[in-house]
Design a protein around this motif. Structure first.
Motif, short mmCIF file in Angstrom:
data_model
loop_
_atom_site.label_atom_id
_atom_site.label_comp_id
_atom_site.label_asym_id
_atom_site.label_seq_id
_atom_site.Cartn_x
_atom_site.Cartn_y
_atom_site.Cartn_z
N GLY A 314 0.88 -0.69 -0.27
CA GLY A 314 -0.20 0.12 -0.03
C GLY A 314 0.95 1.21 0.25
N GLY A 315 1.74 1.25 0.83
CA GLY A 315 2.91 2.20 1.03
C GLY A 315 3.30 2.24 -0.74
N TYR A 316 3.51 1.92 -1.10
CA TYR A 316 4.41 2.04 -2.56
C TYR A 316 3.88 2.12 -3.18
CZ TYR A 316 8.98 0.52 0.18
OH TYR A 316 10.23 0.34 0.78
N ASN A 317 2.67 1.62 -3.52
CA ASN A 317 2.00 1.60 -4.65
C ASN A 317 2.09 1.05 -5.30
OD1 ASN A 317 -0.60 4.34 -3.71
ND2 ASN A 317 2.21 5.59 -3.88
N ASP A 318 2.41 -0.62 -4.93
CA ASP A 318 3.23 -1.72 -5.74
C ASP A 318 1.61 -2.20 -6.46
OD1 ASP A 318 3.94 -3.96 -6.62
OD2 ASP A 318 5.27 -3.44 -5.21
N PRO A 319 1.69 -1.91 -7.69
CA PRO A 319 0.74 -2.70 -8.71
C PRO A 319 0.74 -4.31 -8.51
CG PRO A 319 2.16 -1.76 -10.18
CD PRO A 319 2.85 -1.49 -8.64
N ARG A 320 1.76 -4.71 -7.67
CA ARG A 320 1.54 -6.26 -7.79
C ARG A 320 0.62 -7.44 -6.61
NH1 ARG A 320 7.88 -6.78 -6.82
NH2 ARG A 320 7.69 -5.47 -5.70
N VAL A 321 0.20 -5.97 -5.68
CA VAL A 321 -0.75 -6.35 -5.02
C VAL A 321 -2.28 -7.06 -5.42
CG1 VAL A 321 -2.74 -3.79 -5.05
CG2 VAL A 321 -1.85 -5.12 -2.70
N SER A 322 -2.63 -6.28 -7.14
CA SER A 322 -4.03 -7.23 -7.67
C SER A 322 -3.74 -8.53 -7.79
CB SER A 322 -4.82 -6.77 -8.35
OG SER A 322 -3.62 -5.78 -9.90
N ALA A 323 -2.46 -8.79 -7.86
CA ALA A 323 -1.97 -10.01 -8.43
C ALA A 323 -2.07 -10.92 -6.98
CB ALA A 323 -0.48 -10.11 -9.19
#
Length: 547
Positions: A314-323
């Motif tokens: 969340g803090g890094y706005n990491d797009p892998r979160v949805s994967a």
């Protein structure tokens, strides 16, 4: 699903009796085992001529058995889904911060709160010495002299499986396994690791020679659910595994670590480099299984996103979160902190928390190429000859992970020099919150050549941790080795002072089955451990002076 009756399910039976059970389970696929129980009990580690004569048992069948037990799959005979949950999900998956337990067991006095449940702590040992070692020993008898390339593959799988077991307990009865003794003596973890390197070197040499002489040939292709018999891929995997193990021992034996790491990277075939270089247990018509994490998350409702994943992604706005995860009922991503006071399962297994984005048909991943790049980044940071710079490997590791997870380009992410891990809020209990400025990492993503060694090490391990999901066992080992990433401590510590809340759990106690069936071996193992047999004692390689 684990219940409070799980301990009664297996009882206090020695691993040596479980070895007997293993052979009976396999043998019943082809013949009746019951009448031969006395014969098995005489020597549970030794293959019999009848076993070797059965079609496929001497090679392929036992190789399949080994593959299916590195991470035990849901169809394990007589053991079921609970094995993976006890040996992986309620150990490494939670201790690494990847996942949060949403179940309620033993009135909240369980592994999550450091009140270690004996039967849960037994499972990794049992799988290793029931599912892996006897199968390898039988295959060795059949293949070592006649088909050494088959023996080489089996040995690589054995090391992949058993280093995970050693990294949970420390000393094991490993080196002389299969000598016919009912009560095996233990070896130190240092000796076991040295044996791992020797075994991998031997397997790599055998397979390299075989591939040179037979460049288009495959090995056990019909039984190989990892690489379909591709010898080059097995060599790459063995080298990458060797690199992983080399880095594991860096604080205990730096010279050996460097030598083994450089040997792995600079060997002719080398380590994983391509996005397609992934060791995983394929789902095929011949090897169909339900991913255990799917069972635990969706059938049991007992695991969810971890609070640390919530904070970093969340803090890094990491797009892998949805994967990795699904959104919560509130439309955001929300994890569960471990070691908290859960009074009702429904409070944490329901909507406010993110479930895993996984299907029953997802394959179990053993190792991927991103890990290889992060290992080389750390090696280069230490001044080793890894074939490039720490920064280049670090950034390639991130992009490789993005590509693998179909997360797009990592170009903007890699140069992000402002984002930080986010504060954590538990929507059900504010006592579990982690506020900004407390217990949080302050590491940023962008590489900083002017930063201290320790800062860049934290940067590498943090991104390696993100990329390594969902293998919490490996992530927990990295945390113990380096102290990174900064995982939230438990809120409730019921260890009675045996495990530090600050430094967190370091290992699992030796199995109760070994105390019952091999007490002299356990006494020897405790001496080799160099400390009390509890979760607070550090392993041999756990020597980082900063952690």
């Amino acid at each position: 699903m684990i219940t409070n009756k799980s301990y009664k399910k297996y009882g206090k039976v020695s691993v040596h009796l479980l070895l007997v059970t293993f052979y009976c389970l396999v043998s019943t696929l082809f013949t009746n085992c019951t009448s031969k129980f006395e014969g098995w009990n005489t020597n549970p580690d030794q293959a019999t001529p009848q076993m070797l004569q059965a079609d496929g048992l001497a090679t392929g069948t036992f190789f399949v058995q080994m593959q299916q037990n590195v991470f035990p799959i849901s169809q394990q005979p007589a053991f079921g889904d609970e094995v993976y949950q006890m040996m992986q999900n309620l150990v490494g998956d939670i201790y690494s911060g990847y996942m949060g337990a949403s179940g309620l067991w033993y009135s909240n006095a369980n592994n999550t709160t450091y009140a270690l449940i004996p039967n849960w702590c037994n499972q990794a040992f049992t799988r290793g010495f029931v599912g892996e070692m006897p199968a390898w020993n039988t295959l060795k008898t059949a293949a070592q002299t006649q088909t050494p390339q088959v023996y080489a593959l089996a040995t690589i799988v054995k090391v992949e499986a058993m280093h995970r077991v050693a990294d949970m307990y420390g000393p094991l009865p490993y080196i002389n396994f299969g000598n016919g003794a009912l009560q095996n003596t233990y070896d130190s973890q240092k000796d076991i690791y040295y044996k791992f390197f020797d075994e991998l070197d031997g397997a790599i040499a055998t397979l390299t020679d075989f591939n040179t002489k037979n460049p288009s040939a495959t090995v056990l292709a019909s039984y190989d659910f990892i690489f379909n018999g591709n010898v080059v891929q097995w060599i790459k995997f063995a080298n990458t595994l060797k690199l992983r193990l080399a880095m594991r021992i860096v604080y205990a034996d730096a010279a050996k670590a460097q030598a083994e790491a450089e040997s792995a990277v600079n060997s002719p075939i080398g380590v994983f480099t391509n996005v397609s270089d992934v060791a995983l247990l394929q789902q095929t018509s011949s090897n169909s299984y339900n991913h255990p994490l799917y069972i635990i998350a969706y059938n049991f409702g007992e695991t969810r996103m971890g609070a640390n994943m919530n904070s970093f992604l969340g803090g890094y706005n990491d797009p892998r979160v949805s994967a990795y995860f699904d959104k919560s009922s509130a439309g955001d991503y929300r994890g569960i902190r471990n070691g908290i006071n859960i009074t009702q399962k429904a409070t944490y297994s329901a909507g406010p928390f993110s479930n895993l984005n996984i299907s029953a048909s997802s394959p179990i991943v053993w190792m991927g190429p991103a890990e290889a790049y992060f290992l080389r980044a750390e090696g280069a940071l230490r001044g080793w000859n890894m074939g490039g710079t720490a920064q280049s490997f670090y950034e390639t590791g991130i992009q490789t992970s993005f590509t693998y997870w179909s997360a797009g380009s990592a170009a903007a992410y890699i140069v992000d020099n402002t984002s930080l891990p986010a504060a954590y809020t538990d929507p059900q209990n504010a006592a579990n919150n982690v506020a900004a400025g407390t217990m949080l990492s302050t590491i940023k993503i962008k590489w900083d050549a002017t930063a201290t060694y320790e800062t860049n090490l934290e940067r590498i391990i943090t991104q390696k941790w993100i990329a390594g999901f969902p293998d919490g066992q490996e992530a927990w080992s990295d945390y113990r080795r380096t102290g990174y990433p900064k995982v939230f401590p438990v809120v409730v510590n019921l260890s009675g002072g045996l495990i530090s809340t600050t430094t967190q759990i370091r290992r699992l106690p030796f199995p109760s089955t070994e105390y019952a069936g091999n007490p002299s071996g356990v006494a020897q193992a405790t001496g080799l451990l160099g400390g009390s047999d509890n979760g607070g004692t550090k392993l041999w390689w756990d020597k980082n002076p900063n952690h």
